[in-house]
Design a protein around this motif. Structure first.
Motif, short mmCIF file in Angstrom:
data_model
loop_
_atom_site.label_atom_id
_atom_site.label_comp_id
_atom_site.label_asym_id
_atom_site.label_seq_id
_atom_site.Cartn_x
_atom_site.Cartn_y
_atom_site.Cartn_z
N THR A 198 0.84 -1.19 0.00
CA THR A 198 0.00 0.00 0.00
C THR A 198 0.88 1.24 0.00
O THR A 198 1.95 1.27 0.63
CB THR A 198 -0.94 0.04 1.22
OG1 THR A 198 -1.66 1.28 1.22
CG2 THR A 198 -0.19 -0.09 2.53
N THR A 199 0.44 2.27 -0.71
CA THR A 199 1.16 3.54 -0.70
C THR A 199 0.84 4.36 0.53
O THR A 199 1.37 5.46 0.70
CB THR A 199 0.81 4.36 -1.96
OG1 THR A 199 -0.62 4.56 -2.00
CG2 THR A 199 1.26 3.65 -3.21
N ARG A 200 -0.04 3.86 1.39
CA ARG A 200 -0.39 4.58 2.62
C ARG A 200 0.69 4.47 3.68
O ARG A 200 0.67 5.21 4.67
CB ARG A 200 -1.73 4.07 3.18
CG ARG A 200 -2.94 4.43 2.37
CD ARG A 200 -3.16 5.93 2.29
NE ARG A 200 -2.51 6.54 1.13
CZ ARG A 200 -2.27 7.82 1.01
NH1 ARG A 200 -2.54 8.65 1.97
NH2 ARG A 200 -1.70 8.29 -0.08
N VAL A 201 1.63 3.55 3.54
CA VAL A 201 2.74 3.47 4.50
C VAL A 201 3.95 4.15 3.87
O VAL A 201 4.09 4.18 2.63
CB VAL A 201 3.08 2.00 4.86
CG1 VAL A 201 1.91 1.36 5.58
CG2 VAL A 201 3.46 1.20 3.63
N PRO A 202 4.85 4.71 4.67
CA PRO A 202 6.03 5.39 4.11
C PRO A 202 6.92 4.41 3.35
O PRO A 202 7.03 3.23 3.71
CB PRO A 202 6.74 5.93 5.36
CG PRO A 202 5.70 5.96 6.43
CD PRO A 202 4.78 4.82 6.13
N VAL A 203 7.55 4.90 2.30
CA VAL A 203 8.47 4.08 1.53
C VAL A 203 9.69 3.72 2.36
O VAL A 203 10.44 2.78 2.04
CB VAL A 203 8.88 4.81 0.23
CG1 VAL A 203 9.75 6.02 0.56
CG2 VAL A 203 9.56 3.88 -0.75
N THR A 204 9.90 4.44 3.46
CA THR A 204 11.08 4.23 4.32
C THR A 204 10.85 3.18 5.40
O THR A 204 11.67 3.03 6.30
CB THR A 204 11.46 5.55 5.00
OG1 THR A 204 10.32 6.05 5.70
CG2 THR A 204 11.92 6.58 3.98
N ALA A 249 3.36 -6.34 19.63
CA ALA A 249 3.05 -7.33 18.60
C ALA A 249 3.55 -6.86 17.24
O ALA A 249 3.51 -7.61 16.27
CB ALA A 249 1.55 -7.58 18.53
N PHE A 250 4.06 -5.62 17.18
CA PHE A 250 4.46 -5.00 15.92
C PHE A 250 5.94 -4.62 15.98
O PHE A 250 6.48 -4.30 17.03
CB PHE A 250 3.62 -3.75 15.65
CG PHE A 250 2.16 -4.02 15.65
CD1 PHE A 250 1.48 -4.27 14.47
CD2 PHE A 250 1.44 -4.04 16.84
CE1 PHE A 250 0.12 -4.54 14.47
CE2 PHE A 250 0.07 -4.30 16.84
CZ PHE A 250 -0.59 -4.56 15.65
N SER A 251 6.57 -4.63 14.82
CA SER A 251 7.95 -4.17 14.69
C SER A 251 8.11 -3.46 13.35
O SER A 251 7.35 -3.73 12.41
CB SER A 251 8.95 -5.34 14.79
OG SER A 251 8.68 -6.28 13.75
N SER A 252 9.06 -2.56 13.26
CA SER A 252 9.21 -1.78 12.04
C SER A 252 10.67 -1.42 11.79
O SER A 252 11.39 -0.97 12.70
CB SER A 252 8.37 -0.50 12.14
OG SER A 252 8.32 0.17 10.91
N ILE A 253 11.10 -1.63 10.54
CA ILE A 253 12.45 -1.26 10.11
C ILE A 253 12.35 0.06 9.37
O ILE A 253 11.49 0.22 8.50
CB ILE A 253 13.04 -2.32 9.16
CG1 ILE A 253 12.83 -3.74 9.70
CG2 ILE A 253 14.52 -2.04 8.91
CD1 ILE A 253 13.10 -4.83 8.66
N THR A 254 13.20 1.01 9.70
CA THR A 254 13.23 2.28 8.97
C THR A 254 14.50 2.34 8.12
O THR A 254 15.58 1.89 8.55
CB THR A 254 13.19 3.48 9.93
OG1 THR A 254 14.30 3.40 10.85
CG2 THR A 254 11.91 3.49 10.72
N TYR A 255 14.37 2.91 6.91
CA TYR A 255 15.49 2.98 5.97
C TYR A 255 15.82 4.42 5.66
O TYR A 255 15.00 5.31 5.74
CB TYR A 255 15.11 2.25 4.67
CG TYR A 255 14.99 0.75 4.86
CD1 TYR A 255 16.06 -0.09 4.59
CD2 TYR A 255 13.81 0.20 5.32
CE1 TYR A 255 15.98 -1.45 4.77
CE2 TYR A 255 13.70 -1.18 5.50
CZ TYR A 255 14.79 -1.99 5.23
OH TYR A 255 14.68 -3.34 5.42
#
Length: 361
Positions: free
Chosen positions: A299-305, A355-361
């Motif tokens: 989805t384009t609703r989440v950041p590309v990063t 319950a969630f994790s996120s990688i940022t670029y």
């Protein structure tokens, strides 16, 4: 109208048809009685002639059930009073004839276009405000020797609160477009559904809670479960993906409906990644629709990063306070346009932020 006059109309039309017409007129904004139970001036029920004109208009419009069709028919069959009454509020006066009014199954209405719903989040209807309990700590197990005592332990609990936030869509639509076959009410409804779904997705992921907007996923995720990528090599990408999966599991989150959500551009970067000339993720993503064995949604609703994972998307509470309400308003008659309004109320909460994790670029 008097009982005798209505009886004469019933004899002419048949009881079922007459009852439906009277109900339609009564439910219309200009047809409803005033506070003193008297019929409003200009109502379609003011006289036999007015009701007769309204009846002819409804019969003429039945093959094209919609407010636009009824309004056009009134121009042919209705006198000045009836035309004025129906034009007071197109949706209210002809609302019973308009196929897009209210979506009681708002989740199903939005599901085809909503990325959050595709991920399997938990949907929760509520009114105004809803308090939900959540467990924040567990009892403790300990081995003991003979004569030793065990310290008492108890589970701990917290509370999450859903509060209604209102979102709206307001647009002016050309009546010529509404009359166009294949577009009309159905086409407008499809467009509004996509717009509302997009707006709810944007808030559900990125909402920061400022003003009247709700807080979304990235504003609620545990800070200890958000980390910066270690590099862009195949080994670094793989290690970061493994860590994103590991974090919820080491936080004792049970696997429920696991999955990834990422921007299409980030997915392309994963598919192009090679190690010694061999694609690392490409075949799995194309053949199985998974990353490291877990399904993903684009989805384009989440950041590309970002690349985001959850061990159980059911820990995301997607609350809807009010059914999606669509209404038409003839506020731009001089331009031959109709104003369409859509309203939805909702809120988003993470029951278990870890319950969630996120990688940022």
């Amino acid at each position: 109208m008097t009982r005798e006059q209505i009886a004469e109309m019933v004899k002419a039309l048949g009881p079922e048809v007459a009852r439906e017409l009277v109900d339609s007129a009564n439910r219309s904004a200009p047809g409803r009685a005033g506070p003193d139970t008297t019929t409003r001036d200009g109502s379609v029920l003011t006289s036999v002639e007015n009701f007769g004109a309204f009846t002819k208009s409804v019969v003429a419009a039945t093959c094209r059930t919609g407010a636009i069709a009824l309004t056009d028919a009134v121009k042919r069959f209705g006198n000045a009073d009836v035309q004025k009454a129906v034009q007071l509020s197109k949706f209210d006066s002809a609302g019973v004839l308009v196929p897009i009014q209210r979506s009681g199954e708002v989740i199903e209405f939005l599901r085809p276009d909503a990325a959050l719903l595709k991920l399997g989040v938990r949907t929760q209807p509520f009114k105004g405000e809803l308090h939900l309990g959540k467990q924040t700590g567990t009892t403790t197990f300990k081995w003991v020797g003979e004569g030793e005592t065990v310290p008492k332990s108890a589970p701990t609990y917290g509370m999450i609160v859903l509060k209604a936030h209102k979102g709206m869509v307001l647009t002016d639509i050309s009546n010529d477009l509404l009359r166009t076959p294949g577009v009309g009410d159905a086409g407008v409804g499809e467009d509004i559904r996509a717009t509302v779904a997009d707006g709810l997705d944007d808030a559900g992921f990125n909402g920061d809670g400022t003003g009247s907007s709700p807080k979304g996923l990235f504003a609620q995720i545990s800070s200890s479960h958000t980390f910066t990528n270690t590099g862009t090599t195949a080994a670094a990408y793989t290690a970061d993906i493994d860590k994103a999966v590991e974090l919820p599991l080491t936080a004792h989150i049970r696997m429920g409906t696991p999955g990834w959500v990422l921007h299409p551009t980030r997915a392309t970067a994963l598919m192009q990644l090679k190690d010694s000339g061999i694609f690392v993720f490409r075949q799995e993503m194309l053949d199985k629709g998974t990353i490291r064995g877990f399904p993903f949604v684009l989805t384009t609703r989440v950041p590309v990063t970002r690349i985001t994972f959850s061990a159980d998307w059911r820990q995301f509470i997607y609350g809807i306070d009010e059914d999606l309400l669509l209404s038409e308003h003839d506020t731009r008659a001089e331009y031959d346009e109709t104003t369409i309004r859509a309203i939805v109320k909702g809120d988003f909460k993470l029951r278990q932020p870890k319950a969630f994790s996120s990688i940022t670029y």
